[in-house]
Design an enzyme around this catalytic site. Structure first.
Site, mmCIF file in Angstrom:
data_model
loop_
_atom_site.group_PDB
_atom_site.id
_atom_site.type_symbol
_atom_site.label_atom_id
_atom_site.label_comp_id
_atom_site.label_asym_id
_atom_site.label_seq_id
_atom_site.Cartn_x
_atom_site.Cartn_y
_atom_site.Cartn_z
ATOM 1 N N THR A 343 28.351 47.629 12.304
ATOM 2 C CA THR A 343 28.292 48.324 13.075
ATOM 3 C C THR A 343 28.630 47.960 14.640
ATOM 4 O OG1 THR A 343 28.049 50.845 14.109
ATOM 5 C CG2 THR A 343 26.426 49.239 13.569
ATOM 6 N N HIS A 396 11.911 47.274 4.591
ATOM 7 C CA HIS A 396 10.936 45.885 4.327
ATOM 8 C C HIS A 396 10.198 46.427 2.799
ATOM 9 C CE1 HIS A 396 7.889 43.378 5.865
ATOM 10 N NE2 HIS A 396 7.658 43.638 6.549
#
Length: 425
Positions: A343, A396
């Site tokens: 993006t 994560h």
């Protein structure tokens, strides 16, 4: 007479909002003609009529939510253009009502009162987000949808909400009038200033819902780095004219980033994966989503097999997908199946931001504005360089901080020495 129904749209789409009727009552249509445009949570789709005839009734209005299988109008296969449901059937129905009501005065008054109540109720109901089944049930029970409490996270009223409201004890329903007295308190929070309430589009509602789900369902972290864009800008300056003449498309920044991302993904495959239950799905393909801003919100069309395309192929795909996005012509296939997303907030002047994951992907790269800044060089001299901050948000749960940092460093290295990328592409 044939019912006009919402057909099966796609495997992942079961409902939508009527964005625009392309015909009106009395219009003659041929089988296969597009008659209504639906806004779904992904793309706008046109519904084609399955019969040849005349549109005699449009029962679902623009802005109304509909589901697959819902009847939204009627078509007369033997009708003539200009005809509508307000013709002979309406006159016969009116005559029947007159005959039934003529023996007594009271039924006429009662019918008149009910009609006024229904009209007022429908006017109030028009501003409420509700399924067609819920609207129908509310009409049958004479319930004002604005008084029904929805259990849907997006506030949409469903039939079970209407039933729950109807079955609620009277003492629970009684405070509804005092509740209106509390409305001015809400207005006072705006300091008695004028406000405008605008219904969120289905796509904006879905974007909001998905972003919140990502925040709740992933362990998202972001790591940052900065890239000296001198080499990329110099290379573009040297090659842009020849590139345009040869390929018919401009050489932009995005192809450099897409190529760098593919190279880094090959070295750090967990960032090209997703979680399915208790398994990791490691993707052996590189379909890169490129976020595009439209009037209706952000969409992420996908550049397929970016590892197999040269710079010109990537740039052409980006141009084509961007044009389709802005013209609202993207198909479901254009939006599905990406493995990683890029993006570019820099096009709007963003200096630094934290991009949110495009689930179920586990990585997204954010590009930002290029700003000239004084930089300390290896020989301790100071030079003004065009610098860009880049950000990597990652899940994560499967990507450790070490891998994320190394992934971003690898992208930095490739962009600061882009000649190999261009030769490979």
């Amino acid at each position: 007479m044939q019912d006009i129904k919402i057909p099966e749209l796609a495997e992942s789409i079961t409902e939508g909002t009527i964005a625009e009727w392309l015909v009106k009552e009395g219009d003659k249509v041929e089988k296969g003609d597009a008659i209504v445009e639906l806004e779904t949570d992904k793309v706008n789709v046109e519904v084609n009529v399955e019969f040849t005839g005349v549109i005699t009734e449009i029962s679902s209005t623009e802005g109304e939510d509909v589901s697959v299988g819902d009847t939204i109008g009627k078509l007369d296969e033997n009708g003539e253009a200009g005809a509508s449901s307000g013709g002979e059937e309406s006159k016969e129905a009116a005559a029947d009502k007159k005959e039934e009501a003529s023996p007594k005065e009271e039924p006429q008054q009662s019918s008149s009162q009910e009609s006024k109540q229904e009209t007022a109720s429908e006017q109030n109901n028009g501003d409420v987000i509700a399924s067609p089944a819920a609207r129908k049930r509310a009409r049958e029970l004479g319930i004002d949808l604005s008084e029904v409490q929805s259990r849907d996270p997006l506030g949409r009223v469903r039939p079970d909400d209407v039933e729950a409201h109807n079955n609620a004890p009277k003492q629970d329903a009684a405070p509804s009038k005092p509740a209106k007295k509390e409305e001015p308190k809400t207005e006072k929070t705006e300091f008695d200033k004028p406000v405008e309430r605008v219904k969120m589009t289905r796509r904006r509602q879905t974007i909001a819902k998905n972003l919140v789900e990502v925040q709740h369902n992933t362990a998202m972290l972001t790591t940052f780095n900065e890239v000296d864009m001198t080499a990329v800008m110099e290379l573009r300056k040297q090659r842009k004219d020849k590139f345009l003449d040869k390929n018919g498309v401009k050489l932009g920044f995005m192809s450099f980033f897409a190529k760098a991302v593919v190279g880094a993904l090959k070295e750090f495959p967990l960032l090209n994966a997703e979680i399915q239950g208790n398994e990791l799905v490691l993707k052996k393909f590189y379909d890169i989503g490129i976020a595009v801003s439209t009037d209706d919100g952000l969409v992420v069309p996908v550049v397929r097999d970016a590892d197999r395309k040269d710079f010109a192929g990537i740039e052409q795909d980006i141009v084509d997908l961007g044009t389709k996005a802005r013209d609202n012509k993207l198909s479901l296939n254009d939006l599905q199946g990406g493995s990683f997303t890029i993006t570019n907030g820099g096009t709007f002047g963003s200096m630094m931001s934290t991009p949110i994951l495009n689930a179920p992907q586990v990585g997204i790269l954010g590009m930002h504005n290029i700003i000239k800044r004084p930089m300390a060089m290896p020989d301790d001299s100071i030079e003004v360089r065009p610098m860009m901050y880049i950000a990597l948000s990652y899940d994560h749960r499967i990507v450790d901080g070490k891998e994320a940092v190394q992934f971003l460093v690898r992208i930095k290295e490739m962009l600061e020495d882009p000649y190999d990328l261009l030769l490979e592409g």
